[in-house]
Write a protein that holds these residues in place. Structure first.
Motif, PDB file in Angstrom:
ATOM      1  N   SER A 270       0.855  -1.203  -0.032  1.00  0.00           N
ATOM      2  CA  SER A 270       0.116   0.013  -0.046  1.00  0.00           C
ATOM      3  C   SER A 270       0.741   1.149   0.176  1.00  0.00           C
ATOM      4  O   SER A 270       1.877   1.267   0.320  1.00  0.00           O
ATOM      5  CB  SER A 270      -0.991  -0.071   1.445  1.00  0.00           C
ATOM      6  OG  SER A 270      -0.063  -0.124   2.394  1.00  0.00           O
ATOM      7  N   HIS A 272       1.357   5.323   0.632  1.00  0.00           N
ATOM      8  CA  HIS A 272       0.611   6.788   1.130  1.00  0.00           C
ATOM      9  C   HIS A 272       1.471   7.923   1.102  1.00  0.00           C
ATOM     10  O   HIS A 272       2.503   7.847   1.336  1.00  0.00           O
ATOM     11  CB  HIS A 272       0.304   6.472   2.811  1.00  0.00           C
ATOM     12  CG  HIS A 272      -0.488   5.284   3.199  1.00  0.00           C
ATOM     13  ND1 HIS A 272      -1.910   5.359   3.423  1.00  0.00           N
ATOM     14  CD2 HIS A 272      -0.030   4.162   3.665  1.00  0.00           C
ATOM     15  CE1 HIS A 272      -2.300   4.116   3.494  1.00  0.00           C
ATOM     16  NE2 HIS A 272      -1.110   3.179   3.875  1.00  0.00           N
ATOM     17  N   ASN A 273       0.869   8.764   0.261  1.00  0.00           N
ATOM     18  CA  ASN A 273       1.763   9.892  -0.138  1.00  0.00           C
ATOM     19  C   ASN A 273       1.346  11.066   0.816  1.00  0.00           C
ATOM     20  O   ASN A 273       0.207  11.492   1.020  1.00  0.00           O
ATOM     21  CB  ASN A 273       1.433  10.266  -1.516  1.00  0.00           C
ATOM     22  CG  ASN A 273       2.120   9.323  -2.511  1.00  0.00           C
ATOM     23  OD1 ASN A 273       2.995   8.926  -2.230  1.00  0.00           O
ATOM     24  ND2 ASN A 273       1.335   9.181  -3.516  1.00  0.00           N
ATOM     25  N   SER A 274       2.183  11.998   1.323  1.00  0.00           N
ATOM     26  CA  SER A 274       1.902  13.095   2.036  1.00  0.00           C
ATOM     27  C   SER A 274       2.885  14.053   1.638  1.00  0.00           C
ATOM     28  O   SER A 274       4.178  14.018   1.968  1.00  0.00           O
ATOM     29  CB  SER A 274       1.910  12.768   3.715  1.00  0.00           C
ATOM     30  OG  SER A 274       1.665  14.048   4.430  1.00  0.00           O
ATOM     31  N   THR A 278       6.553   9.764   0.500  1.00  0.00           N
ATOM     32  CA  THR A 278       6.092   8.452   0.039  1.00  0.00           C
ATOM     33  C   THR A 278       6.188   7.309   1.131  1.00  0.00           C
ATOM     34  O   THR A 278       7.350   6.907   1.575  1.00  0.00           O
ATOM     35  CB  THR A 278       6.318   8.156  -1.280  1.00  0.00           C
ATOM     36  OG1 THR A 278       6.101   9.208  -2.007  1.00  0.00           O
ATOM     37  CG2 THR A 278       5.488   7.022  -1.629  1.00  0.00           C
ATOM     38  N   HIS A 279       5.260   6.727   1.604  1.00  0.00           N
ATOM     39  CA  HIS A 279       5.330   5.587   2.685  1.00  0.00           C
ATOM     40  C   HIS A 279       4.719   4.421   2.024  1.00  0.00           C
ATOM     41  O   HIS A 279       3.602   4.502   1.519  1.00  0.00           O
ATOM     42  CB  HIS A 279       4.728   6.006   3.999  1.00  0.00           C
ATOM     43  CG  HIS A 279       4.679   4.976   4.959  1.00  0.00           C
ATOM     44  ND1 HIS A 279       5.833   4.463   5.555  1.00  0.00           N
ATOM     45  CD2 HIS A 279       3.708   4.002   5.283  1.00  0.00           C
ATOM     46  CE1 HIS A 279       5.531   3.665   6.288  1.00  0.00           C
ATOM     47  NE2 HIS A 279       4.259   3.154   6.372  1.00  0.00           N
ATOM     48  N   THR A 284      -1.574  -4.842  -0.007  1.00  0.00           N
ATOM     49  CA  THR A 284      -3.023  -4.510   0.201  1.00  0.00           C
ATOM     50  C   THR A 284      -3.672  -5.779   0.291  1.00  0.00           C
ATOM     51  O   THR A 284      -4.925  -5.578   0.908  1.00  0.00           O
ATOM     52  CB  THR A 284      -3.242  -3.746  -1.387  1.00  0.00           C
ATOM     53  OG1 THR A 284      -3.276  -4.828  -2.283  1.00  0.00           O
ATOM     54  CG2 THR A 284      -2.347  -2.643  -1.718  1.00  0.00           C
TER      55      THR A 284
END
Length: 358
Positions: A270, A272-274, A278-279, A284
């Motif tokens: 999975s 996660h962008n912030s 990017t993590h 998934t």
């Protein structure tokens, strides 16, 4: 005529086990039908007749229904009448599940509206043959799971009487009888032995049923080229080969894109962008659990045949990652690589080539 100008009739169907609710919208948002029908012959016939009446008024019928246990049957019934049917991917369409006004009619209206706007994510339905194989594999899985539960129950019971048991003691009728004799030698009552015998009899019956199911699965795929292709992979048995084949029979829909295939299996991390960060998180686990499990079993199968696989780059990477990151992550990383091998084999129709693994 107005009807001639507005030719599409977008029909949302909220389908349940015993009934389905319908909302039909024209392209200008006019509601032509809001009704509930039973999921029996009379209910389907009444709905179909209503749709044919609208066809006579100049409309072409387009129907949207969410993926449910009876969505395939509904789709088949509607397509016999030459209606266009779109089965909606519920994992990618959260509008209904997140709605604050959760009623069957509202859900049907939501499907009709997004169908009208052509904004519905479509689910893919496998062929009837693949579905039948999947159901048979599921039957086997249930029987195997029941066997494991019974064995664990026996282990616990025997341990309660001070007798330690091992898995090998369940592998034949002779060894199972020895368990009963063992209880008698420890001077337990006939009732205790009787309880054990009941569970051992259940194991015998389950074992016979599993063999019957496996024979039937073998008959179903005896001319399946994909299964034979996958069995050329070291460590892959008929059940895992059949499982992978049953869930990838239409692999051409991925258009040669392995990343889409990996996402379908659910073995991609999975993301996660912030801001500029990017993590990457856990995998998934989207897509069929049975396919994902079979792919992991292929990896474990390769590990169990070191005489054939120990010199492969794939295995060397696995052992290195196992040391650095732990067994779990190493298995998943290896499974991801194996899934790419499977993808290439099925798309190019080539057997497994061990020389390419060195």
């Amino acid at each position: 005529m107005k009807q001639a100008e507005i030719s599409r009739l977008c029909v949302g169907v909220d389908l349940h086990k015993t009934q389905f609710t319908v909302c039909a919208l024209t392209e200008d948002g006019e509601v032509l039908l809001q009704e509930m029908y039973l999921t029996n012959e009379e209910g389907y016939r009444a709905f179909i007749e209503e749709m044919h009446k609208e066809e006579e008024n100049g409309y072409t019928i387009e129907i949207a229904v969410e993926t449910t246990g009876n969505a395939r049957f509904f789709k088949n019934q509607m397509e016999k009448e030459y209606f266009v049917v779109k089965v909606v991917n519920t994992n990618k369409f959260k509008v209904i599940t997140m709605s604050t006004k959760k009623t069957d009619m509202n859900d049907a209206a939501t499907l009709a509206y997004y169908l009208m706007k052509e904004m519905l994510p479509e689910a893919h339905l496998c062929s009837q043959t693949s579905e039948e194989i999947r159901r048979m594999l599921k039957t086997r899985s249930i029987l195997v799971s029941s066997t494991v539960k019974i064995k664990n129950q026996i282990h616990g019971m025997m341990l309660g009487y001070g007798i330690e048991t091992k898995a090998a003691q369940f592998q034949s009728k002779r060894k199972r009888q020895e368990l009963i004799n063992d209880l008698a030698n420890h001077y337990f009552s006939d009732f205790t032995a009787s309880s054990l015998k009941v569970m051992l009899d259940i194991l015998d019956n389950l074992s016979e049923e599993i063999k019957k199911v496996e024979n039937q699965i073998a008959d179903m795929v005896k001319e399946n080229e994909d299964v034979e292709l996958l069995k050329t992979i070291p460590g892959v048995g008929p059940i895992n080969a059949t499982t992978i084949a049953a869930y990838t029979s239409d692999i051409e829909r991925f258009d040669g894109d392995y990343k889409r295939f990996a996402a379908y299996i659910g073995i991609v991390p999975s993301v996660h962008n912030s801001n500029e960060t990017t993590h990457y998180g856990r995998i998934t686990k989207h897509g069929p659990q049975e396919l994902r499990t079979a792919m992991v079993q292929v990896a474990l199968g390769m590990i169990r045949v070191p005489k054939q696989t120990s010199e492969w780059r794939l295995m060397k990477n696995y052992y290195r990652q196992k040391t650095d990151k732990g067994s779990g992550r190493a298995i998943i990383a290896m499974t991801r690589k194996i899934s790419r091998i499977v993808f290439v084999m099925l798309t190019t129709r080539q057997e497994f080539n061990a020389e390419l693994m060195l």
